[in-house]
Design an enzyme around this catalytic site. Structure first.
Site, mmCIF file in Angstrom:
data_model
loop_
_atom_site.group_PDB
_atom_site.id
_atom_site.type_symbol
_atom_site.label_atom_id
_atom_site.label_comp_id
_atom_site.label_asym_id
_atom_site.label_seq_id
_atom_site.Cartn_x
_atom_site.Cartn_y
_atom_site.Cartn_z
ATOM 1 N N GLY A 47 0.859 -1.179 0.000
ATOM 2 C CA GLY A 47 0.000 0.000 0.000
ATOM 3 C C GLY A 47 0.887 1.217 0.000
ATOM 4 O O GLY A 47 1.796 1.330 -0.811
ATOM 5 N N GLU A 48 0.654 2.120 0.930
ATOM 6 C CA GLU A 48 1.488 3.308 1.047
ATOM 7 C C GLU A 48 2.011 3.363 2.489
ATOM 8 O O GLU A 48 1.234 3.601 3.420
ATOM 9 C CB GLU A 48 0.679 4.553 0.669
ATOM 10 C CG GLU A 48 1.408 5.860 0.856
ATOM 11 C CD GLU A 48 2.838 5.843 0.319
ATOM 12 O OE1 GLU A 48 3.036 5.563 -0.875
ATOM 13 O OE2 GLU A 48 3.762 6.105 1.108
ATOM 14 N N SER A 49 3.318 3.142 2.620
ATOM 15 C CA SER A 49 3.891 2.984 3.961
ATOM 16 C C SER A 49 3.704 4.222 4.830
ATOM 17 O O SER A 49 3.475 4.111 6.038
ATOM 18 C CB SER A 49 5.375 2.634 3.849
ATOM 19 O OG SER A 49 6.076 3.612 3.110
ATOM 20 N N CYS A 79 6.280 -5.206 0.425
ATOM 21 C CA CYS A 79 6.372 -3.891 -0.201
ATOM 22 C C CYS A 79 6.272 -2.775 0.847
ATOM 23 O O CYS A 79 7.201 -2.590 1.623
ATOM 24 C CB CYS A 79 5.331 -3.788 -1.305
ATOM 25 S SG CYS A 79 5.772 -2.556 -2.533
ATOM 26 N N ARG A 108 12.649 3.612 -0.155
ATOM 27 C CA ARG A 108 11.299 3.688 -0.735
ATOM 28 C C ARG A 108 11.365 4.060 -2.212
ATOM 29 O O ARG A 108 12.240 4.830 -2.610
ATOM 30 C CB ARG A 108 10.503 4.801 -0.037
ATOM 31 C CG ARG A 108 9.493 4.328 0.987
ATOM 32 C CD ARG A 108 8.816 5.523 1.628
ATOM 33 N NE ARG A 108 7.583 5.893 0.983
ATOM 34 C CZ ARG A 108 7.309 7.104 0.510
ATOM 35 N NH1 ARG A 108 8.194 8.071 0.565
ATOM 36 N NH2 ARG A 108 6.143 7.343 -0.028
ATOM 37 N N ILE A 136 5.661 -3.217 -7.539
ATOM 38 C CA ILE A 136 4.801 -2.056 -7.803
ATOM 39 C C ILE A 136 5.294 -0.882 -6.958
ATOM 40 O O ILE A 136 5.117 -0.871 -5.740
ATOM 41 C CB ILE A 136 3.321 -2.382 -7.464
ATOM 42 C CG1 ILE A 136 2.847 -3.645 -8.207
ATOM 43 C CG2 ILE A 136 2.426 -1.179 -7.789
ATOM 44 C CD1 ILE A 136 1.549 -4.228 -7.664
ATOM 45 N N ARG A 137 5.919 0.084 -7.596
ATOM 46 C CA ARG A 137 6.540 1.200 -6.862
ATOM 47 C C ARG A 137 7.266 0.657 -5.622
ATOM 48 O O ARG A 137 7.060 1.119 -4.489
ATOM 49 C CB ARG A 137 5.501 2.270 -6.485
ATOM 50 C CG ARG A 137 4.986 3.032 -7.706
ATOM 51 C CD ARG A 137 3.992 4.123 -7.359
ATOM 52 N NE ARG A 137 4.511 5.122 -6.408
ATOM 53 C CZ ARG A 137 5.344 6.106 -6.730
ATOM 54 N NH1 ARG A 137 5.788 6.227 -7.954
ATOM 55 N NH2 ARG A 137 5.739 6.953 -5.819
ATOM 56 N N HIS A 173 5.032 -8.693 -4.330
ATOM 57 C CA HIS A 173 3.670 -9.015 -3.848
ATOM 58 C C HIS A 173 3.233 -10.436 -4.186
ATOM 59 O O HIS A 173 2.452 -10.620 -5.127
ATOM 60 C CB HIS A 173 2.667 -8.059 -4.511
ATOM 61 C CG HIS A 173 2.777 -6.642 -4.101
ATOM 62 N ND1 HIS A 173 2.150 -6.142 -2.995
ATOM 63 C CD2 HIS A 173 3.436 -5.608 -4.657
ATOM 64 C CE1 HIS A 173 2.413 -4.858 -2.878
ATOM 65 N NE2 HIS A 173 3.196 -4.506 -3.883
ATOM 66 N N GLU A 175 1.033 -12.095 -2.758
ATOM 67 C CA GLU A 175 -0.422 -12.167 -2.564
ATOM 68 C C GLU A 175 -1.172 -11.755 -3.828
ATOM 69 O O GLU A 175 -2.339 -12.106 -3.999
ATOM 70 C CB GLU A 175 -0.842 -11.292 -1.367
ATOM 71 C CG GLU A 175 -0.841 -9.786 -1.603
ATOM 72 C CD GLU A 175 0.551 -9.149 -1.581
ATOM 73 O OE1 GLU A 175 1.542 -9.893 -1.492
ATOM 74 O OE2 GLU A 175 0.632 -7.913 -1.670
#
Ligand code: GLN
Length: 193
Positions: A47-49, A79, A108, A136-137, A173, A175
């Protein structure tokens, strides 16, 4: 008995819950300290840490998660989750904190420009065939301290998966691609904790 949590503040919570359920675990979505107290292992999603960090502090979860990690609770971060598990973070937003525990420095958004998101086959220590990994990023591990052990790297040597006793982190990822072996490692750690 085999109850594990997915930190459910932001990110790809559902994909992790689905994978863990498919592997036979009972899953609690963790948003409050009492929910954390009811699980024997925790997954930190992608997600976004920086957002997950802020929400974890706002929900009073940062200190309980730090204590659980220090007490030996198995934790698997993917991630953004890897960033949250890292002792040291490079290129975080101003004031960004992590839970820590994993003796690594993570950068990051380390793959800039056109390769921001990519997929590749990875050889992983202990796996008898490669894994298809989706980035992903994604962050990358720029330094592995003495307590941690790299278990997968890109062809150029960039470390993208790390283990340390009860802790596991991947920059990609599993998952999302339906690769169960990392979640199995996590559940094995839960069983033997
Ligand atoms: N770039 C995100 C972060 O800094 C991580 C991206 C992801 O989890 N897919 O947290």
């Amino acid at each position: 008995m085999n109850r594990v949590g997915v930190l459910a503040l932001q990110g790809d919570v559902r994909e992790h819950a689905r994978m863990l359920t498919a592997l036979g675990a009972q899953v609690t979505l963790v948003r409050r300290p009492d929910e954390l107290a009811s699980v024997r292992g925790l997954v930190l999603p992608g997600g976004e840490s920086s957002v997950i960090d802020k929400l974890a502090r706002a929900f009073g979860l940062q200190q309980p998660i730090r204590r659980a990690i220090a007490a030996g609770m198995p934790v698997y971060g993917t991630c953004a989750g890897l960033i949250l598990l890292a002792e040291r973070v490079v290129d975080g937003i101003a004031g960004q904190e992590s839970f820590g525990g994993l003796d690594v420095t993570v950068q990051r958004n380390a793959f800039g420009g056109q390769v921001e998101s990519f997929e590749t086959e990875l050889t992983v220590e202990g796996f008898d065939s490669p894994t298809h990994a989706t980035f992903i990023r994604a962050p990358r591990v720029v330094e592995v301290g003495p307590a941690a052990r790299p278990i997968a790297a890109l062809p150029d040597g960039t470390v993208v998966a790390v283990r340390q006793e009860h802790l596991l982190g991947t920059a990609f990822h599993p998952e999302v691609t339906g690769e169960p072996r990392f979640h199995e490692l996590f559940l094995d750690a839960v069983r033997s904790a």
